[in-house]
Design a protein around this motif. Structure first.
Motif, PDB file in Angstrom:
ATOM      1  N   ALA A  53       0.815  -1.218   0.000  1.00 17.97           N
ATOM      2  CA  ALA A  53       0.000   0.000   0.000  1.00 17.97           C
ATOM      3  C   ALA A  53       0.842   1.258   0.000  1.00 17.97           C
ATOM      4  O   ALA A  53       0.326   2.344  -0.287  1.00 17.97           O
ATOM      5  N   THR A  54       2.115   1.123   0.307  1.00 18.65           N
ATOM      6  CA  THR A  54       2.938   2.323   0.501  1.00 18.65           C
ATOM      7  C   THR A  54       4.106   2.417  -0.464  1.00 18.65           C
ATOM      8  O   THR A  54       5.068   3.125  -0.198  1.00 18.65           O
ATOM      9  N   GLY A  55       4.029   1.681  -1.595  1.00 19.71           N
ATOM     10  CA  GLY A  55       5.001   1.930  -2.644  1.00 19.71           C
ATOM     11  C   GLY A  55       5.889   0.776  -3.064  1.00 19.71           C
ATOM     12  O   GLY A  55       6.622   0.911  -4.049  1.00 19.71           O
ATOM     13  N   ASP A  56       5.873  -0.367  -2.379  1.00 17.98           N
ATOM     14  CA  ASP A  56       6.710  -1.490  -2.770  1.00 17.98           C
ATOM     15  C   ASP A  56       6.070  -2.157  -3.992  1.00 17.98           C
ATOM     16  O   ASP A  56       5.060  -2.844  -3.893  1.00 17.98           O
ATOM     17  N   ARG A  57       6.646  -1.959  -5.175  1.00 14.99           N
ATOM     18  CA  ARG A  57       6.025  -2.422  -6.412  1.00 14.99           C
ATOM     19  C   ARG A  57       5.946  -3.942  -6.502  1.00 14.99           C
ATOM     20  O   ARG A  57       4.979  -4.498  -7.017  1.00 14.99           O
ATOM     21  N   THR A  58       6.989  -4.630  -6.013  1.00  9.66           N
ATOM     22  CA  THR A  58       6.985  -6.091  -6.068  1.00  9.66           C
ATOM     23  C   THR A  58       5.871  -6.654  -5.192  1.00  9.66           C
ATOM     24  O   THR A  58       5.103  -7.535  -5.617  1.00  9.66           O
ATOM     25  N   ALA A  59       5.784  -6.141  -3.956  1.00 12.07           N
ATOM     26  CA  ALA A  59       4.731  -6.607  -3.051  1.00 12.07           C
ATOM     27  C   ALA A  59       3.351  -6.267  -3.605  1.00 12.07           C
ATOM     28  O   ALA A  59       2.408  -7.063  -3.499  1.00 12.07           O
ATOM     29  N   ARG A  60       3.254  -5.093  -4.223  1.00 18.94           N
ATOM     30  CA  ARG A  60       1.961  -4.670  -4.763  1.00 18.94           C
ATOM     31  C   ARG A  60       1.526  -5.556  -5.922  1.00 18.94           C
ATOM     32  O   ARG A  60       0.359  -5.965  -6.011  1.00 18.94           O
ATOM     33  N   ARG A  73      -0.930  10.684   1.608  1.00 15.18           N
ATOM     34  CA  ARG A  73      -1.443  11.067   0.283  1.00 15.18           C
ATOM     35  C   ARG A  73      -0.764  10.282  -0.831  1.00 15.18           C
ATOM     36  O   ARG A  73      -1.357  10.031  -1.884  1.00 15.18           O
ATOM     37  N   GLN A  74       0.499   9.916  -0.626  1.00 12.41           N
ATOM     38  CA  GLN A  74       1.251   9.193  -1.649  1.00 12.41           C
ATOM     39  C   GLN A  74       0.947   7.700  -1.650  1.00 12.41           C
ATOM     40  O   GLN A  74       1.341   6.994  -2.583  1.00 12.41           O
ATOM     41  N   SER A  75       0.269   7.212  -0.642  1.00 12.36           N
ATOM     42  CA  SER A  75      -0.058   5.786  -0.552  1.00 12.36           C
ATOM     43  C   SER A  75      -1.257   5.477  -1.447  1.00 12.36           C
ATOM     44  O   SER A  75      -1.947   6.376  -1.941  1.00 12.36           O
ATOM     45  N   LEU A 115      -4.574   8.130   8.508  1.00  9.47           N
ATOM     46  CA  LEU A 115      -3.747   7.107   9.150  1.00  9.47           C
ATOM     47  C   LEU A 115      -2.291   7.298   8.757  1.00  9.47           C
ATOM     48  O   LEU A 115      -1.974   7.922   7.753  1.00  9.47           O
ATOM     49  N   ASP A 116      -1.442   6.760   9.578  1.00  7.06           N
ATOM     50  CA  ASP A 116      -0.001   6.788   9.365  1.00  7.06           C
ATOM     51  C   ASP A 116       0.368   5.568   8.517  1.00  7.06           C
ATOM     52  O   ASP A 116       0.063   4.441   8.903  1.00  7.06           O
ATOM     53  N   PRO A 117       1.001   5.733   7.363  1.00  8.88           N
ATOM     54  CA  PRO A 117       1.334   4.587   6.525  1.00  8.88           C
ATOM     55  C   PRO A 117       2.551   3.794   6.991  1.00  8.88           C
ATOM     56  O   PRO A 117       3.001   2.890   6.281  1.00  8.88           O
ATOM     57  N   SER A 118       3.078   4.103   8.157  1.00  9.06           N
ATOM     58  CA  SER A 118       4.250   3.388   8.667  1.00  9.06           C
ATOM     59  C   SER A 118       3.947   1.912   8.891  1.00  9.06           C
ATOM     60  O   SER A 118       2.845   1.539   9.320  1.00  9.06           O
ATOM     61  N   THR A 147     -16.570  -6.576  -9.654  1.00  6.80           N
ATOM     62  CA  THR A 147     -15.272  -6.021 -10.045  1.00  6.80           C
ATOM     63  C   THR A 147     -15.197  -4.544  -9.673  1.00  6.80           C
ATOM     64  O   THR A 147     -15.960  -3.727 -10.204  1.00  6.80           O
ATOM     65  N   PRO A 148     -14.298  -4.158  -8.774  1.00  9.76           N
ATOM     66  CA  PRO A 148     -14.162  -2.743  -8.383  1.00  9.76           C
ATOM     67  C   PRO A 148     -13.630  -1.895  -9.525  1.00  9.76           C
ATOM     68  O   PRO A 148     -12.981  -2.397 -10.451  1.00  9.76           O
ATOM     69  N   ASP A 149     -13.893  -0.589  -9.440  1.00 10.51           N
ATOM     70  CA  ASP A 149     -13.408   0.352 -10.453  1.00 10.51           C
ATOM     71  C   ASP A 149     -12.296   1.230  -9.898  1.00 10.51           C
ATOM     72  O   ASP A 149     -12.096   2.365 -10.353  1.00 10.51           O
ATOM     73  N   TYR A 150     -11.555   0.721  -8.925  1.00  8.73           N
ATOM     74  CA  TYR A 150     -10.455   1.458  -8.311  1.00  8.73           C
ATOM     75  C   TYR A 150      -9.310   0.496  -8.050  1.00  8.73           C
ATOM     76  O   TYR A 150      -9.460  -0.732  -8.188  1.00  8.73           O
ATOM     77  N   GLU A 151      -8.163   1.032  -7.660  1.00  7.34           N
ATOM     78  CA  GLU A 151      -6.972   0.213  -7.463  1.00  7.34           C
ATOM     79  C   GLU A 151      -7.120  -0.736  -6.273  1.00  7.34           C
ATOM     80  O   GLU A 151      -7.783  -0.419  -5.279  1.00  7.34           O
ATOM     81  N   VAL A 152      -6.475  -1.868  -6.381  1.00 10.67           N
ATOM     82  CA  VAL A 152      -6.449  -2.813  -5.272  1.00 10.67           C
ATOM     83  C   VAL A 152      -5.806  -2.144  -4.056  1.00 10.67           C
ATOM     84  O   VAL A 152      -4.756  -1.510  -4.168  1.00 10.67           O
ATOM     85  N   GLY A 153      -6.450  -2.260  -2.907  1.00 11.03           N
ATOM     86  CA  GLY A 153      -5.894  -1.712  -1.674  1.00 11.03           C
ATOM     87  C   GLY A 153      -6.328  -0.308  -1.357  1.00 11.03           C
ATOM     88  O   GLY A 153      -6.021   0.201  -0.280  1.00 11.03           O
ATOM     89  N   CYS A 154      -7.030   0.360  -2.293  1.00 12.97           N
ATOM     90  CA  CYS A 154      -7.478   1.729  -2.020  1.00 12.97           C
ATOM     91  C   CYS A 154      -8.432   1.735  -0.826  1.00 12.97           C
ATOM     92  O   CYS A 154      -8.318   2.562   0.074  1.00 12.97           O
TER      93      CYS A 154
END
Length: 502
Positions: free
Chosen positions: A256-263, A446-448, A468-471, A287-294
């Motif tokens: 959810a926070t930017g790791d492309r492989t995990a995503r 915001r970047q997540s 929420l804190d993306p940590s 079928t959702p119309d948004y990104e997985v994990g949003c």
């Protein structure tokens, strides 16, 4: 079992006077931490007649935790007796009750004590309850949780429905469901669990879906006897398994926070699970119309199977109104029902409201939070000396088990309490420190995917920023390892507020 009142034990270091609000996972944990330090001058105020928060209130069919059971525990109190990978609600409630008993917390809980207000008078806090109780405290800890104010949709005619109707957190177990027509409004984690649990019991289940959900497939496999024995006989084995689960959860959280492989790996599993829906019309509905994990991922290995059963109908036309006989959708169709259930979640932004908190110079917490719920590290708020939160605004979420999060926060908070006790001081975070911390967290959020994934969710505040804190948990533990005392105002306790303000 009701209340489980016991007289508090005698002796020990009294320590500061502490009032803890709430006896859920966080409140029990704070009691354990205080007793471990030898402090006994505290009370846990619980509005209900028995302990627990989420797992006391949510008793709907199929209620379970979507975090692996062996991870959804206090790290210092493993439970070798879990019988399946994902624990059911009643079993989780029993685990935390047993832990509270084992660590001596039960005598400190007072039941039927709904807190109405907390007021700072310069020397300390005056906490009042709805029944007229008054508690003087040096320190207040709000352990009220986030998901405890049920949200009901504003649907015309809702009160007119002739049959039983209730929110999932207020489940009426006296209502028979076998062979009846059940309407379920909502499609989050709770709704999917109910569909899986009741698809074979009810006569018909109408699932009124406003937004499709991404479902991450998980298998609720039984824990074999040999493994339960290994957990019991080998603390090292149990500890290693706990940290293995934690690493897996953290890796998924990084998606959810930017790791492309995990995503990519997470997304593909969701796509593959959805492909198991054979009917293309039903698959399109789901079928959702948004990104997985949003939105918060639904974790289920049974929902897609259940929703394909002849007894289940997914309705996507949108609810227009409710009539005595059932639900009317925007296409004009009346869906006749015997029972109506709202799986519409909670007000995640109420936090400890409606409790009125008044801090320095008569400033209320609502005033401090007028624009945004300003906190420092989700644990303290400006102008609220010695008033703290566990799992407060902008705590991490979606990237770790909440139990690990509140443990990290409680350990940090105990360092603050130690300083308060040793130096006999009041601590309050500096405004500029809180603002700087919150701006950093909000920008990262915001970047997540929660902020950029193109959906509406309960994660978002009124500005559209994830609250929420993306940590990850590892990052949070590092951040909270030691307080930065320069970020706090520290002044002697028992001084007049006017002098302190100078």
């Amino acid at each position: 079992m009701k209340g489980e009142r016991q007289p508090p034990p005698k002796g020990g270091d009294a320590g500061p006077r502490v009032v803890i609000i709430g006896s859920g996972i966080s409140g029990i944990l704070m009691g354990i931490k205080l007793l471990a330090r030898g402090w006994r001058d505290f009370v846990i105020l619980e509005k209900a007649e028995t302990l627990g928060g989420t797992w006391r209130d949510n008793r709907y069919p199929g209620a379970a935790c979507d975090v692996a059971a062996h991870l959804y525990v206090y790290s210092f109190a493993p439970n070798p007796a879990w019988r399946s990978r994902y624990a059911k609600g009643p079993d989780i409630w029993n685990y935390y009750r047993r832990v509270a008993r084992r660590y001596g917390v039960l005598p400190y809980i007072q039941y039927g004590k709904e807190v109405e207000a907390a007021e700072f008078d310069g020397a300390g806090w005056r906490v009042t309850t709805r029944d007229g109780g008054v508690y003087q405290a040096d320190i207040v800890v709000a352990a009220t949780g986030r998901l405890h104010h049920p949200m009901l949709p504003d649907i015309p005619g809702a009160e007119s429905f002739a049959g039983p109707k209730f929110h999932t957190a207020q489940w009426d177990e006296t209502v028979p469901l076998k062979d009846r027509r059940l309407g379920l409004i909502g499609t989050g984690s709770t709704a999917t669990q109910i569909v899986a649990a009741l698809a074979d019991e009810v006569g018909q289940l109408k699932l009124f879906q406003r937004t499709a959900q991404w479902v991450f497939p998980v298998a609720d496999t039984p824990v074999p006897l040999w493994k339960r024995l290994a957990f019991r006989l080998s603390p090292r084995y149990a500890r290693n398994y706990y940290y293995t689960l934690r690493s897996q959860t953290e890796a998924r959280g990084k998606a959810a926070t930017g790791d492309r492989t995990a995503r990519a790996a997470r997304d593909q599993q969701c796509f593959d699970a959805l492909a198991r829906v054979r009917d293309p019309v039903l698959r399109a509905k789901l079928t959702p119309d948004y990104e997985v994990g949003c939105k918060r991922l639904v974790m289920s290995g049974t929902f897609y199977d259940a929703v394909q059963k002849p007894s289940v109908d997914v309705v996507v036309e949108g609810v227009e109104r409710i009539e005595p006989r059932g639900v009317v959708t925007r296409d004009g169709q009346l869906h006749e029902l015997d029972v109506l259930v709202f799986a519409t979640g909670f007000d995640a932004h109420a936090y400890l409201r409606p409790i009125k908190v008044t801090g320095e110079r008569g400033v209320t917490l609502d005033e401090v939070w007028r624009e945004v719920p300003l906190t420092y590290r989700a644990i303290a708020a400006p102008q609220m000396p010695n008033f703290f939160f566990i799992n407060g605004p902008y705590s991490p979420g979606g990237s770790a088990s909440v139990v690990g999060i509140v443990e990290a926060q409680a350990d940090y908070l105990m360092q603050l309490i130690e300083r308060i006790a040793e130096r006999k001081v009041q601590l309050v975070p500096r405004q500029e420190a809180a603002v700087a911390w919150l701006e950093e967290v909000r920008e990262r959020a915001r970047q997540s995917v929660w902020g950029s994934g193109g959906c509406q969710s309960w994660y978002l505040d009124k500005t559209g920023t994830p609250s929420l804190d993306p940590s990850t948990l590892s990052e949070l533990q590092a951040q909270l390892a030691a307080p930065d005392w320069d970020h706090f105002v520290e002044r002697p306790a028992l001084v007049e507020l006017a002098c302190a303000a100078a």
